[in-house]
Scaffold this motif. Structure first.
Motif, PDB file in Angstrom:
ATOM      1  N   ALA A   1       0.745  -1.124  -0.028  1.00  0.00           N
ATOM      2  CA  ALA A   1       0.019   0.066  -0.035  1.00  0.00           C
ATOM      3  C   ALA A   1       0.934   1.226   0.113  1.00  0.00           C
ATOM      4  O   ALA A   1       0.565   2.260  -0.754  1.00  0.00           O
ATOM      5  CB  ALA A   1      -0.908   0.022   1.242  1.00  0.00           C
ATOM      6  N   GLU A   2       1.893   1.237   0.758  1.00  0.00           N
ATOM      7  CA  GLU A   2       2.890   2.478   0.826  1.00  0.00           C
ATOM      8  C   GLU A   2       3.701   2.691  -0.530  1.00  0.00           C
ATOM      9  O   GLU A   2       3.670   3.787  -0.898  1.00  0.00           O
ATOM     10  CB  GLU A   2       3.727   2.199   1.958  1.00  0.00           C
ATOM     11  CG  GLU A   2       3.342   2.208   3.294  1.00  0.00           C
ATOM     12  CD  GLU A   2       4.318   1.876   4.335  1.00  0.00           C
ATOM     13  OE1 GLU A   2       4.024   1.979   5.588  1.00  0.00           O
ATOM     14  OE2 GLU A   2       5.268   1.274   4.159  1.00  0.00           O
ATOM     15  N   LEU A   3       3.893   1.728  -1.037  1.00  0.00           N
ATOM     16  CA  LEU A   3       4.760   1.527  -2.356  1.00  0.00           C
ATOM     17  C   LEU A   3       3.575   2.208  -3.645  1.00  0.00           C
ATOM     18  O   LEU A   3       4.044   2.858  -4.254  1.00  0.00           O
ATOM     19  CB  LEU A   3       5.490   0.414  -2.689  1.00  0.00           C
ATOM     20  CG  LEU A   3       6.184   0.559  -3.944  1.00  0.00           C
ATOM     21  CD1 LEU A   3       7.368   1.429  -3.755  1.00  0.00           C
ATOM     22  CD2 LEU A   3       6.784  -0.917  -4.283  1.00  0.00           C
ATOM     23  N   THR A   4       2.362   1.667  -3.410  1.00  0.00           N
ATOM     24  CA  THR A   4       1.413   1.912  -4.482  1.00  0.00           C
ATOM     25  C   THR A   4       1.101   3.614  -4.388  1.00  0.00           C
ATOM     26  O   THR A   4       1.267   4.101  -5.280  1.00  0.00           O
ATOM     27  CB  THR A   4       0.093   1.293  -4.250  1.00  0.00           C
ATOM     28  OG1 THR A   4       0.406  -0.145  -4.473  1.00  0.00           O
ATOM     29  CG2 THR A   4      -0.863   1.509  -5.195  1.00  0.00           C
ATOM     30  N   GLU A   5       0.966   3.922  -3.079  1.00  0.00           N
ATOM     31  CA  GLU A   5       0.789   5.459  -2.841  1.00  0.00           C
ATOM     32  C   GLU A   5       1.930   6.268  -3.501  1.00  0.00           C
ATOM     33  O   GLU A   5       1.833   7.406  -3.971  1.00  0.00           O
ATOM     34  CB  GLU A   5       0.639   5.753  -1.418  1.00  0.00           C
ATOM     35  CG  GLU A   5       0.184   7.291  -1.051  1.00  0.00           C
ATOM     36  CD  GLU A   5      -1.342   7.597  -1.882  1.00  0.00           C
ATOM     37  OE1 GLU A   5      -1.285   8.789  -2.546  1.00  0.00           O
ATOM     38  OE2 GLU A   5      -2.093   6.720  -2.176  1.00  0.00           O
ATOM     39  N   ALA A   6       3.392   5.802  -3.168  1.00  0.00           N
ATOM     40  CA  ALA A   6       4.350   6.602  -3.635  1.00  0.00           C
ATOM     41  C   ALA A   6       4.513   6.661  -5.175  1.00  0.00           C
ATOM     42  O   ALA A   6       4.758   7.533  -5.735  1.00  0.00           O
ATOM     43  CB  ALA A   6       5.679   6.029  -2.918  1.00  0.00           C
TER      44      ALA A   6
ATOM     45  N   ALA B   1      10.755  10.869  -1.584  1.00  0.00           N
ATOM     46  CA  ALA B   1       9.363  10.486  -2.046  1.00  0.00           C
ATOM     47  C   ALA B   1       8.586  11.700  -1.178  1.00  0.00           C
ATOM     48  O   ALA B   1       8.953  11.919   0.101  1.00  0.00           O
ATOM     49  CB  ALA B   1       9.210   9.241  -1.677  1.00  0.00           C
ATOM     50  N   PRO B   2       7.445  12.323  -1.586  1.00  0.00           N
ATOM     51  CA  PRO B   2       6.628  12.860  -0.741  1.00  0.00           C
ATOM     52  C   PRO B   2       6.254  12.266   0.674  1.00  0.00           C
ATOM     53  O   PRO B   2       5.794  11.241   0.708  1.00  0.00           O
ATOM     54  CB  PRO B   2       5.532  13.289  -1.731  1.00  0.00           C
ATOM     55  CG  PRO B   2       5.743  12.850  -2.861  1.00  0.00           C
ATOM     56  CD  PRO B   2       6.815  11.796  -2.748  1.00  0.00           C
ATOM     57  N   GLY B   3       6.324  13.116   1.606  1.00  0.00           N
ATOM     58  CA  GLY B   3       5.725  12.878   2.836  1.00  0.00           C
ATOM     59  C   GLY B   3       6.976  11.851   3.594  1.00  0.00           C
ATOM     60  O   GLY B   3       6.664  11.405   5.066  1.00  0.00           O
ATOM     61  N   ILE B   4       7.951  11.674   3.007  1.00  0.00           N
ATOM     62  CA  ILE B   4       9.105  10.799   3.970  1.00  0.00           C
ATOM     63  C   ILE B   4      10.077  11.811   4.239  1.00  0.00           C
ATOM     64  O   ILE B   4      10.751  12.080   3.419  1.00  0.00           O
ATOM     65  CB  ILE B   4       9.563   9.601   3.006  1.00  0.00           C
ATOM     66  CG1 ILE B   4       8.299   8.473   2.778  1.00  0.00           C
ATOM     67  CG2 ILE B   4      10.721   9.030   3.926  1.00  0.00           C
ATOM     68  CD1 ILE B   4       8.806   7.536   2.139  1.00  0.00           C
ATOM     69  N   PRO B   5      10.521  11.721   5.489  1.00  0.00           N
ATOM     70  CA  PRO B   5      11.137  13.002   6.003  1.00  0.00           C
ATOM     71  C   PRO B   5      12.893  12.465   6.149  1.00  0.00           C
ATOM     72  O   PRO B   5      13.506  12.503   6.914  1.00  0.00           O
ATOM     73  CB  PRO B   5      11.126  13.021   7.555  1.00  0.00           C
ATOM     74  CG  PRO B   5      10.572  11.964   7.954  1.00  0.00           C
ATOM     75  CD  PRO B   5       9.552  11.208   6.786  1.00  0.00           C
ATOM     76  N   ALA B   6      12.988  11.407   4.908  1.00  0.00           N
ATOM     77  CA  ALA B   6      14.341  10.853   4.699  1.00  0.00           C
ATOM     78  C   ALA B   6      14.784  10.895   3.132  1.00  0.00           C
ATOM     79  O   ALA B   6      14.109  10.919   2.535  1.00  0.00           O
ATOM     80  CB  ALA B   6      14.701   9.665   5.585  1.00  0.00           C
TER      81      ALA B   6
ATOM     82  N   HIS C   1      19.229   8.743   5.281  1.00  0.00           N
ATOM     83  CA  HIS C   1      19.795   9.989   5.768  1.00  0.00           C
ATOM     84  C   HIS C   1      18.442  10.900   6.093  1.00  0.00           C
ATOM     85  O   HIS C   1      17.615  10.703   5.438  1.00  0.00           O
ATOM     86  CB  HIS C   1      20.511  10.658   4.920  1.00  0.00           C
ATOM     87  CG  HIS C   1      21.819  10.176   4.407  1.00  0.00           C
ATOM     88  ND1 HIS C   1      23.077  10.556   5.183  1.00  0.00           N
ATOM     89  CD2 HIS C   1      22.142   9.349   3.598  1.00  0.00           C
ATOM     90  CE1 HIS C   1      23.903   9.759   4.491  1.00  0.00           C
ATOM     91  NE2 HIS C   1      23.646   8.892   3.663  1.00  0.00           N
ATOM     92  N   ASP C   2      18.543  11.594   7.624  1.00  0.00           N
ATOM     93  CA  ASP C   2      17.673  12.514   7.702  1.00  0.00           C
ATOM     94  C   ASP C   2      17.438  13.799   6.475  1.00  0.00           C
ATOM     95  O   ASP C   2      18.544  14.111   5.951  1.00  0.00           O
ATOM     96  CB  ASP C   2      17.846  13.040   8.968  1.00  0.00           C
ATOM     97  CG  ASP C   2      17.040  14.171   9.513  1.00  0.00           C
ATOM     98  OD1 ASP C   2      16.539  15.120   8.963  1.00  0.00           O
ATOM     99  OD2 ASP C   2      16.062  13.494  10.456  1.00  0.00           O
ATOM    100  N   LEU C   3      16.155  13.945   6.239  1.00  0.00           N
ATOM    101  CA  LEU C   3      16.204  14.701   5.015  1.00  0.00           C
ATOM    102  C   LEU C   3      16.436  16.136   5.370  1.00  0.00           C
ATOM    103  O   LEU C   3      16.877  17.175   4.675  1.00  0.00           O
ATOM    104  CB  LEU C   3      14.570  14.595   4.599  1.00  0.00           C
ATOM    105  CG  LEU C   3      14.192  15.684   3.290  1.00  0.00           C
ATOM    106  CD1 LEU C   3      15.085  15.282   2.290  1.00  0.00           C
ATOM    107  CD2 LEU C   3      12.614  15.693   3.112  1.00  0.00           C
ATOM    108  N   ALA C   4      16.220  16.746   6.683  1.00  0.00           N
ATOM    109  CA  ALA C   4      16.260  17.992   7.127  1.00  0.00           C
ATOM    110  C   ALA C   4      17.775  18.277   7.453  1.00  0.00           C
ATOM    111  O   ALA C   4      18.128  19.425   6.881  1.00  0.00           O
ATOM    112  CB  ALA C   4      15.773  18.254   8.309  1.00  0.00           C
TER     113      ALA C   4
ATOM    114  N   LEU D   1      13.523   4.139  -1.033  1.00  0.00           N
ATOM    115  CA  LEU D   1      13.500   4.711   0.142  1.00  0.00           C
ATOM    116  C   LEU D   1      12.118   4.503   0.795  1.00  0.00           C
ATOM    117  O   LEU D   1      12.127   4.251   2.033  1.00  0.00           O
ATOM    118  CB  LEU D   1      13.213   6.411  -0.399  1.00  0.00           C
ATOM    119  CG  LEU D   1      12.621   7.418   0.874  1.00  0.00           C
ATOM    120  CD1 LEU D   1      13.670   7.558   2.106  1.00  0.00           C
ATOM    121  CD2 LEU D   1      12.591   8.841   0.387  1.00  0.00           C
ATOM    122  N   VAL D   2      11.110   4.240   0.192  1.00  0.00           N
ATOM    123  CA  VAL D   2       9.950   3.621   0.689  1.00  0.00           C
ATOM    124  C   VAL D   2      10.284   2.542   1.609  1.00  0.00           C
ATOM    125  O   VAL D   2       9.712   2.261   2.807  1.00  0.00           O
ATOM    126  CB  VAL D   2       8.753   3.539  -0.573  1.00  0.00           C
ATOM    127  CG1 VAL D   2       7.702   2.643   0.123  1.00  0.00           C
ATOM    128  CG2 VAL D   2       8.290   4.691  -0.856  1.00  0.00           C
TER     129      VAL D   2
END
Length: 292
Positions: free
Chosen positions: A19-24, A54-59, A82-85, A268-269
């Protein structure tokens, strides 16, 4: 705090990950799919996939691995999460198992979306790790009535049949309405299929590899994950089909082909999925120290 996640520490909830990969895939990558591919020896290809966003993942991920079809496992390497920020390293993850899951689940999702809704019989060409990963993922997405396997190695065929039967799948010699090809072939292994068949081919992920004959591709709806990375001429992308921008299969008799290259975003997902599961079970991972 960075952690090391080895192959034995990977925990995956396949339906949730699907489900997570489909949404991504529906949302599309947050950045371009980039890869550097360098032949190292006659047998070994080194590859770097960067960045996975990927949208919504902070990495984000960077994957460095090598391919050698003469070894088992054929793919070895590491995924850096890695941490996205901040860019801080969150985890080092063994890439062999995650790549198998990513490729298998990605191929199975394409099969599930593009195959006829009533297709239940599967043929797997290539009885290795990736053939198993695709079939196991597809079985999590739709009922499988029977499975047949083809491989140049009779012993590998027999081992695959025994494994499939342990999963509770019925094996037969019949041709499948869904064909999953997972080989390293540089010559076509599939030239024609019956009307209405879906084929997922994993063999066109780099130059020179070709599992499907030109005449099969010419008569099919060909779908890829990223046209810039694909090594076949495509009609559309799986993201466009999932978003409703392309209808995908338009008739029961249409032949469909999904030929994914594999996206850094998919790494990433899956890495984020595995990382979240791992940090909930801290004894299963190893702290590298806050200095990293």
């Amino acid at each position: 705090m960075a952690v090391v996640i080895g192959a034995g520490d990977v925990e995956i909830d396949l339906p949730r990950l699907a489900a997570e990969l489909t949404e991504a895939l529906r949302a599309g990558p947050a950045g371009p799919g980039q890869r550097v591919r360098v032949p190292v020896t006659e047998d070994v290809t080194a590859m770097v996939l960067v960045p996975g966003l990927a949208p919504g993942i902070p990495a984000y991920t960077v994957k460095v691995h090598a391919k050698n079809p003469n070894r088992s496992p054929a793919i070895t390497g590491v995924i850096c999460l890695h941490d996205l920020a901040t860019g801080d390293l969150l985890a080092l993850i063994d890439s062999a198992g995650l790549t198998a899951v990513r490729t298998g689940l990605g191929g199975a999702l394409g099969a599930h979306v593009l195959a006829r809704a009533d297709a239940r019989h599967v043929t797997v060409i290539g009885a290795g790790v990736q053939g198993r990963a695709q079939l196991e993922a597809l079985a999590a997405l739709r009922p499988i009535g029977s499975v047949s396997v083809r491989d140049t190695n009779p012993a590998a065929e027999a081992e695959f049949v025994a494994w499939a039967e342990r999963l509770g799948l019925t094996t037969s010699g019949d041709a499948g309405e869904i064909v999953l090809t997972a080989t390293w072939s540089r010559e076509p292994v599939l030239h024609r299929v019956a009307p209405g068949t879906h084929v997922t081919s994993l063999g066109a992920d780099e130059p020179g590899k070709a599992e499907l004959a030109p005449e099969l591709l010419a008569g099919a709806l060909v779908v890829v994950d990223d046209p810039a990375l694909a090594h076949v001429t495509a009609d559309t992308t799986i993201g466009a089909v999932l978003r409703g921008e392309h209808p995908g299969r338009t008739s029961e008799d249409q032949v469909t082909v999904y030929s994914p290259a594999g996206l850094p975003m998919q790494d990433l997902v899956i890495a984020w999925h595995v990382y979240r599961n791992a940090i909930r079970k801290s004894p299963a991972v190893f702290d590298l120290g806050s200095g990293m």
